[in-house]
Motif scaffolding. Sequence first.
Motif, short mmCIF file in Angstrom:
data_model
loop_
_atom_site.label_atom_id
_atom_site.label_comp_id
_atom_site.label_asym_id
_atom_site.label_seq_id
_atom_site.Cartn_x
_atom_site.Cartn_y
_atom_site.Cartn_z
N PHE A 1 -15.71 40.78 0.91
CA PHE A 1 -16.19 40.55 2.27
C PHE A 1 -16.50 39.07 2.47
O PHE A 1 -16.08 38.44 3.45
CB PHE A 1 -17.42 41.41 2.55
CG PHE A 1 -17.97 41.24 3.94
CD1 PHE A 1 -17.40 41.93 5.01
CD2 PHE A 1 -19.02 40.38 4.19
CE1 PHE A 1 -17.89 41.77 6.30
CE2 PHE A 1 -19.51 40.20 5.48
CZ PHE A 1 -18.95 40.91 6.54
N VAL A 2 -17.25 38.50 1.51
CA VAL A 2 -17.59 37.08 1.58
C VAL A 2 -16.31 36.23 1.55
O VAL A 2 -16.16 35.28 2.33
CB VAL A 2 -18.51 36.68 0.40
CG1 VAL A 2 -18.73 35.18 0.36
CG2 VAL A 2 -19.84 37.42 0.50
N ALA A 3 -15.36 36.63 0.69
CA ALA A 3 -14.09 35.90 0.58
C ALA A 3 -13.34 35.91 1.91
O ALA A 3 -12.80 34.89 2.34
CB ALA A 3 -13.23 36.49 -0.53
N GLY A 4 -13.33 37.06 2.58
CA GLY A 4 -12.66 37.17 3.86
C GLY A 4 -13.32 36.30 4.91
O GLY A 4 -12.65 35.64 5.71
N ASN A 5 -14.63 36.29 4.87
CA ASN A 5 -15.42 35.48 5.79
C ASN A 5 -15.11 33.99 5.62
O ASN A 5 -14.79 33.29 6.58
CB ASN A 5 -16.90 35.71 5.45
CG ASN A 5 -17.72 35.95 6.68
OD1 ASN A 5 -17.68 35.15 7.59
ND2 ASN A 5 -18.43 37.06 6.71
N VAL A 6 -15.19 33.52 4.38
CA VAL A 6 -14.93 32.12 4.07
C VAL A 6 -13.48 31.76 4.39
O VAL A 6 -13.18 30.66 4.84
CB VAL A 6 -15.27 31.84 2.59
CG1 VAL A 6 -14.84 30.44 2.19
CG2 VAL A 6 -16.75 32.02 2.34
N SER A 7 -12.58 32.72 4.17
CA SER A 7 -11.16 32.51 4.47
C SER A 7 -10.97 32.09 5.91
O SER A 7 -10.34 31.07 6.21
CB SER A 7 -10.38 33.78 4.16
OG SER A 7 -9.07 33.70 4.66
N SER A 8 -11.53 32.86 6.84
CA SER A 8 -11.39 32.55 8.26
C SER A 8 -12.06 31.24 8.62
O SER A 8 -11.52 30.43 9.37
CB SER A 8 -12.04 33.65 9.11
OG SER A 8 -11.14 34.69 9.28
N LEU A 9 -13.26 31.03 8.09
CA LEU A 9 -14.05 29.86 8.48
C LEU A 9 -13.48 28.55 7.96
O LEU A 9 -13.50 27.55 8.65
CB LEU A 9 -15.50 30.02 7.98
CG LEU A 9 -16.32 31.11 8.69
CD1 LEU A 9 -17.58 31.41 7.88
CD2 LEU A 9 -16.67 30.68 10.10
N LEU A 10 -12.96 28.56 6.72
CA LEU A 10 -12.53 27.31 6.10
C LEU A 10 -11.02 27.21 5.91
O LEU A 10 -10.52 26.20 5.44
CB LEU A 10 -13.23 27.13 4.75
CG LEU A 10 -14.76 27.06 4.78
CD1 LEU A 10 -15.31 26.92 3.38
CD2 LEU A 10 -15.23 25.90 5.64
N GLY A 11 -10.29 28.25 6.26
CA GLY A 11 -8.84 28.17 6.16
C GLY A 11 -8.28 28.30 4.76
O GLY A 11 -7.21 27.82 4.45
N ILE A 12 -9.02 28.98 3.88
CA ILE A 12 -8.52 29.19 2.53
C ILE A 12 -8.22 30.68 2.33
O ILE A 12 -8.55 31.49 3.17
CB ILE A 12 -9.52 28.70 1.46
CG1 ILE A 12 -10.81 29.50 1.56
CG2 ILE A 12 -9.78 27.22 1.63
CD1 ILE A 12 -11.78 29.23 0.44
N GLY A 13 -7.59 31.00 1.20
CA GLY A 13 -7.22 32.40 0.98
C GLY A 13 -8.41 33.27 0.64
O GLY A 13 -8.48 34.42 1.01
N GLY A 14 -9.35 32.70 -0.10
CA GLY A 14 -10.51 33.46 -0.52
C GLY A 14 -10.40 33.94 -1.97
O GLY A 14 -11.35 34.49 -2.51
N GLY A 15 -9.26 33.69 -2.58
CA GLY A 15 -9.08 34.06 -3.98
C GLY A 15 -10.06 33.31 -4.88
O GLY A 15 -10.45 33.79 -5.94
#
Lengths: 277, 93
Positions: free
Chosen positions: A168-182
């Motif tokens: 969930f956190v990874a998905g959140n950060v993905s959208s906010l910062l433009g990274i995959g979240g891996g």
Amino acid sequence: MNPLNPVLALIIFGAGTIAGALGVALGLGGGIFLVPFLTLALGFPLKSAAAISLSTVIATSSAVSARRAGNQLINLRLGMVLEVATTAGSLLGGITAQYVAETALQRLFGVVSMAVAFAMIGRINRRNVIADPAADPGRLGGRFYEEESGGVVTYRVRRLPLALVASFVAGNVSSLLGIGGGIIKVPVLNAWCGMPLRAAAATSALMIGVTATGGAVIYYGHGDLRPLLAAPAVLGVQLGSWSGSRLAENTSVKWLKLLMAVLLAVVAVLMFLRSAR
Amino acid sequence: MNRLERTIGSVLRSGTVASSSLFAVGLVMALTGYRDALAGVLLEAGLVILLATPATRVVVSVIEYVRERDWTFVVLTLTVLLALGGSIVAAYL
């Protein structure tokens, strides 16, 4: 907005190639390198950089997972479970992006990356595998043929709730910062949930496609994702990810872990520096 | 290799090839100034296909889990689609 000329296209293409190669080798996606480059070196607005980066994350995910489908490294069932959390996270991240102070997020990101870097180094010699090929991997576990040891390895997935929270956190950060979240999921799955690094990276690589789509669609709707700028980045990343997967196959797990830890520390410092400006 | 994995592999492969080809042709046309309007259409189409590829992968997963009558995973994959639908709604709010 930056008009595209052949030189800029070539620079974006080159940056994409390097980011793609490193990203695939580490199972991180590549956005972690591309976003800082686009914003700091080329002066793109962060939203635009994040949107371009998300499109390359999707391309990497699709290309890499298409190649890997069938070699058992991707844990499809676990991926589907965790995607519920990553897509919910990316939806929420895309919506809340407007309301949260960017500097606070950057600091949080720095803290998380640093913590995970230390966890990675602390567990560098640990292997999450059951040597007995007949062992029961459980409902969400898996088994795959590992070239290094020349045998079939089995693993169980432990602490699923933790994996869901990390996703969930990874998905959140993905959208906010433009990274995959891996960068968040892979270390957590590896260090605390019992997955071998390669399986964790392959499963994460599949998930980041759907996750990044959740964020990219929102940027696209708001006009921040321009195809003319995304195209050279995506093509570069495709070229890079192709060479990167060969790099990953010929590098030992120990070195991958060490490289990932160093990289996380560098990203943490960059994030702190940027938040202090 | 099971059928779902094979199908997912071909969905992702086709999406990647289609979007990358459109991007490559569109980009060269845009940079050389050859038929700008068409270049724009090709690039836009490439982007839409790129975004649609992971979503299509989830759709084929739903279908396969329905065939296998694995209802837990039908619900899980439908939830993922719902979240993606939420992103589309949020994109135009």
